[in-house]
Design an enzyme around this catalytic site. Sequence first.
Site, short mmCIF file in Angstrom:
data_model
loop_
_atom_site.label_atom_id
_atom_site.label_comp_id
_atom_site.label_asym_id
_atom_site.label_seq_id
_atom_site.Cartn_x
_atom_site.Cartn_y
_atom_site.Cartn_z
N ASP A 1 0.85 -1.18 0.00
CA ASP A 1 0.00 0.00 0.00
C ASP A 1 0.90 1.24 0.00
OD1 ASP A 1 0.90 0.34 2.63
OD2 ASP A 1 -1.08 0.11 3.53
N CYS B 1 3.31 -2.87 4.11
CA CYS B 1 2.49 -1.72 4.49
C CYS B 1 3.29 -0.95 5.53
CB CYS B 1 1.11 -2.16 4.99
SG CYS B 1 1.10 -3.23 6.44
N THR C 1 3.34 -1.29 8.85
CA THR C 1 3.88 -2.17 9.89
C THR C 1 4.00 -3.63 9.46
OG1 THR C 1 1.71 -2.70 10.81
CG2 THR C 1 2.85 -0.75 11.72
N HIS D 1 11.62 -22.86 10.59
CA HIS D 1 10.68 -23.58 11.46
C HIS D 1 9.24 -23.52 10.99
CE1 HIS D 1 13.50 -23.40 15.23
NE2 HIS D 1 14.08 -23.90 14.16
N HIS E 1 9.37 -29.77 13.30
CA HIS E 1 8.55 -28.61 12.95
C HIS E 1 7.34 -29.00 12.11
CE1 HIS E 1 11.76 -26.34 14.71
NE2 HIS E 1 12.61 -26.86 13.84
#
Length: 145
Positions: free
Chosen positions: A10, A67, A69, A100, A135
């Site tokens: 964005d 974006c 964050t 993992h 995992h």
Amino acid sequence: MFKSIMIGNDHGGLDTKRMVVDYLQDRGIEVVNIGTDTEGIVRYPYYAAQVAAAVAAGRVDGGILICSTGIGMSMVANKFKGVRASVCTSHYMAQMTRRHNNSNVLCLGGKITGPFEILHILEAWLDNEYEGGRHAISLEMMRQG
């Protein structure tokens, strides 16, 4: 592992996206850019959904979402079956999410992570492989919901 990556962003991730595209292309990775290329306000769920759908369908090997964050993008992307989107703010997080969690979508914060760290994160995410083994139990639990 990643021969093709779809990238979505964005307005908050525009500058970071430009740097990431250059880095990926320098490594010989095909980049499918579906993000915005302007500073006008757009809605991140639109781009996150497009990238996640492409990854889930196997049209690209992986995705990168940017974006301000990375959080909102990851929330949308993780709604898609088979997508394992991870917000990473450090090299170590990127390394571990590949090893993992077999992350196939990297989410970055263009307003919270500096350019040198972004490149360090990209390097770790691209250069590490899923370890499997113990995992795989956790990934199967995630897949089952």
